[in-house]
Design a protein around this motif. Structure first.
Motif, PDB file in Angstrom:
ATOM      1  N   THR A 504       0.836  -1.200   0.000  1.00 36.12           N
ATOM      2  CA  THR A 504       0.000   0.000   0.000  1.00 36.12           C
ATOM      3  C   THR A 504       0.868   1.247   0.000  1.00 36.12           C
ATOM      4  N   ILE A 505       0.471   2.220  -0.823  1.00 34.12           N
ATOM      5  CA  ILE A 505       1.178   3.495  -0.875  1.00 34.12           C
ATOM      6  C   ILE A 505       0.284   4.491  -1.601  1.00 34.12           C
ATOM      7  N   CYS A 506       0.501   5.773  -1.355  1.00 31.77           N
ATOM      8  CA  CYS A 506      -0.228   6.802  -2.104  1.00 31.77           C
ATOM      9  C   CYS A 506       0.475   7.051  -3.439  1.00 31.77           C
ATOM     10  N   ASP A 512      -1.416  13.870  -3.063  1.00 31.50           N
ATOM     11  CA  ASP A 512      -2.166  12.612  -3.094  1.00 31.50           C
ATOM     12  C   ASP A 512      -1.895  11.871  -1.789  1.00 31.50           C
ATOM     13  N   HIS A 513      -2.899  11.810  -0.929  1.00 36.89           N
ATOM     14  CA  HIS A 513      -2.770  11.108   0.352  1.00 36.89           C
ATOM     15  C   HIS A 513      -3.806   9.997   0.459  1.00 36.89           C
ATOM     16  N   THR A 514      -4.204   9.459  -0.678  1.00 33.21           N
ATOM     17  CA  THR A 514      -5.166   8.358  -0.712  1.00 33.21           C
ATOM     18  C   THR A 514      -4.418   7.054  -0.922  1.00 33.21           C
ATOM     19  N   PRO A 515      -4.376   6.173   0.067  1.00 30.88           N
ATOM     20  CA  PRO A 515      -3.635   4.918  -0.093  1.00 30.88           C
ATOM     21  C   PRO A 515      -4.204   4.054  -1.216  1.00 30.88           C
ATOM     22  N   GLN A 516      -3.304   3.472  -1.985  1.00 26.94           N
ATOM     23  CA  GLN A 516      -3.665   2.526  -3.035  1.00 26.94           C
ATOM     24  C   GLN A 516      -3.021   1.184  -2.717  1.00 26.94           C
TER      25      GLN A 516
END
Length: 555
Positions: A504-506, A512-516
């Motif tokens: 997981t990382i943004c 962009d602070h939304t984890p993917q």
């Protein structure tokens, strides 16, 4: 990764080193002035290189054109790969056993190999081969070979040998010892300390001996080292204001040749799992603070063009003095951060917390382009003076290859695999030696303050009663993150496809602070790396023979 796009392909080049070592071993007696200790050094490095090769590619040739393990003096365009058991039992183990016997207890020169170094690598080789024989996940090998030891030994026998050899090295350390604090292991001013068993040495004094420029711009070519560039994000994008009434942007953290900073490259970032889960205890355990740069401090005064600014204005329009925090990666999310839309005034998308003068980012907000630096590998130079120093050259510090601490984790892993242990050296005992050390603080690196605390009791109490391979791998990550050993650890234990299939990382946009969650399809064939295409094209082989020589799945 492919035969043409293959960072691991450079490892194939160590065959030239192997041949040189074979020449020393083969001709030393005729020369008559080469000591047994020097021959043992050649044996060590021949085994070291074969061990690196067999872990990376599987079975590799022992005959370079003049016969098995013989010195070759003419071009050979034919090659036959030996099997994994043949490489271990004919090359790696005999050379390392002889090296242990003949090497001195103390190095003949700073950084040269000794009995302790050889014992570590013999223990690692026994351990790795034991895993290979056991093959718990049915990972295929190449060239195809039965998982049977030519000498009739079992995987369990090799695990026991690994444990015994590692414990022998711990009990007979020679001049080596653990540093009292984890912080000191990687502190630039403490390089080449007693815990460093083996390292690729560099220097700020000479282009020749450094392997690349020591002033100006480094080329980043081997034998120069530019590994620390990759995990260094472009912190020079950070902006503060020179005015309190309106935002007049300036670069408040400038590129500097000091350990927390260094040359930005933005190649690889730590994942959320690593920062949040692997380094979960950031209070008692000093290893997070001793691994990453999490606080970026103002250094604009070292640039003559900006030195006249006594303060800059930062988050919440509050003043920040020289050396004070401009950006902080927080240990946990307080739930009160307000992030900008996009890059914001600070130009990196960092947020604000009411009352704080530093920009902040929570662990869950770490992205591919804004993340904590790898402090442990940051630059250290003695010639910066009062300026920013030589911040664009390649690495001038010794790069760690092996540390005394690894003996404890090799022995612990062997114990988990069933080796009989001696009193006081169970898997948990061995792990706790390092965890106790990790609990001792003398300095808080990122807060830049003295911290005299001993949390070793809390650290050892938190160690599970039953140590597992997963826990060993976690401890290895906390000790050696960023030192180039992780893939080999996961490949050895056949856990790569389970432990690294997702992360997981943004994203790659500022703000962009939304984890993917990223998923990777790691296949059994990926446990071997492809042989570089240059090797195959340089041999006199048909296309079918080249295909048969290459590891399967890398056509």
């Amino acid at each position: 990764m492919s035969p043409t796009n293959n960072p691991y392909g450079v490892i194939w080049g160590v065959f030239s080193n192997i041949n040189t070592a074979s020449g020393i071993i083969e001709n030393a007696a005729e020369v008559g002035t080469i000591s047994a200790e020097l021959i043992a050094e050649a044996r060590f490095f021949r085994a070291f290189d074969y061990f690196l090769l067999v872990q990376t590619f599987g079975g590799v040739p022992l005959d370079l054109g003049a016969g098995e393990l013989m010195f070759n003096t003419s071009t050979s365009r034919t090659s036959v790969r030996n099997t994994v058991p043949e490489v271990y039992t004919r090359a790696i183990f005999p050379d390392l056993v002889q090296a242990v016997a003949d090497l001195p207890d103390a190095p003949r020169l700073t950084g040269t190999v000794t009995k302790t170094v050889a014992r570590l690598y013999l223990a690692k080789a026994y351990l790795t081969y034991g895993w290979w024989l056991e093959n718990p996940q049915n990972i295929p090998t190449y060239p195809a070979a039965d998982r049977v030891d030519p000498d009739g030994q079992t995987a369990q026998w090799y695990f026991q040998q690994a444990y015994d050899m590692a414990v022998e090295a711990i009990d007979n350390p020679g001049p080596y010892a653990l540093q009292p604090y984890f912080y000191d292991v990687n502190l630039g001013s403490n390089d080449r300390n007693s815990e460093m068993l083996l390292y690729a040495d560099h220097t700020e004094k000479s282009d020749l001996y450094n392997g690349d420029n020591v002033t100006g711009w480094g080329a980043g070519n081997s034998p120069g080292s530019f590994a620390p560039w990759f995990p260094t994000w472009n912190y020079t994008d950070l902006r503060s204001s020179t005015s309190s009434s309106s935002f007049a942007a300036m670069s408040s953290v400038q590129r500097e040749a000091v350990q927390p900073l260094g040359r930005p490259w933005t190649g690889v970032a730590p994942t959320h799992e690593l920062i949040i889960d692997m380094f979960a205890d950031k209070i008692n355990d000093s290893r997070y603070d001793g691994t990453f740069t999490t606080v970026y401090r103002g250094n604009w005064h070292k640039n003559p063009n900006d030195a006249h600014h006594t303060v800059v204005y930062n988050a919440n329009n509050l003043p920040v003095g020289q050396g004070e925090p401009i950006l902080t990666f927080l240990d946990e999310d307080p739930g009160t951060i307000t992030y900008p839309s996009g890059a914001g005034d600070n130009n990196v998308g960092a947020g604000v917390i009411p009352g704080r003068s530093d920009w902040v980012i929570a662990p869950e907000g770490i992205s591919r382009i804004v993340y904590p630096n790898l402090w442990k590998l940051g630059p250290y130079r003695t010639d910066n003076g009062n300026g920013l120093g030589e911040m664009n050259v390649t690495y001038t510090r010794p790069f760690p290859v092996a540390k005394f601490s690894e003996l404890y984790l090799v022995a612990a892993e062997a114990a988990v695999k069933g080796a009989a242990t001696v009193g006081g050296k169970s898997a948990r005992d061995l792990v706790n030696v390092l965890r106790a050390r990790a609990g001792k603080w003398r300095w808080h690196n990122n807060n830049a303050v003295e911290k005299n605390e001993d949390n070793s009791a809390a650290m050892t109490a938190a160690t599970p009663a039953t140590i597992t391979i997963d826990y060993i791998l976690d401890e290895r990550a906390r000790e050696y993150f960023g030192e180039g050993v992780r893939w080999y650890d996961l490949a050895r234990t056949q856990t790569w496809h389970t432990r690294a299939a997702t992360y997981t990382i943004c994203g790659t946009d500022k703000g962009d602070h939304t984890p993917q969650t990223i998923t990777r399809n790691i296949q059994p064939k990926d446990y071997l790396r492809p042989i570089p295409i240059g090797q195959l094209d340089g041999m006199e082989m048909t296309d079918a023979e080249k295909k048969a020589y290459q590891n399967p799945g890398y056509d």
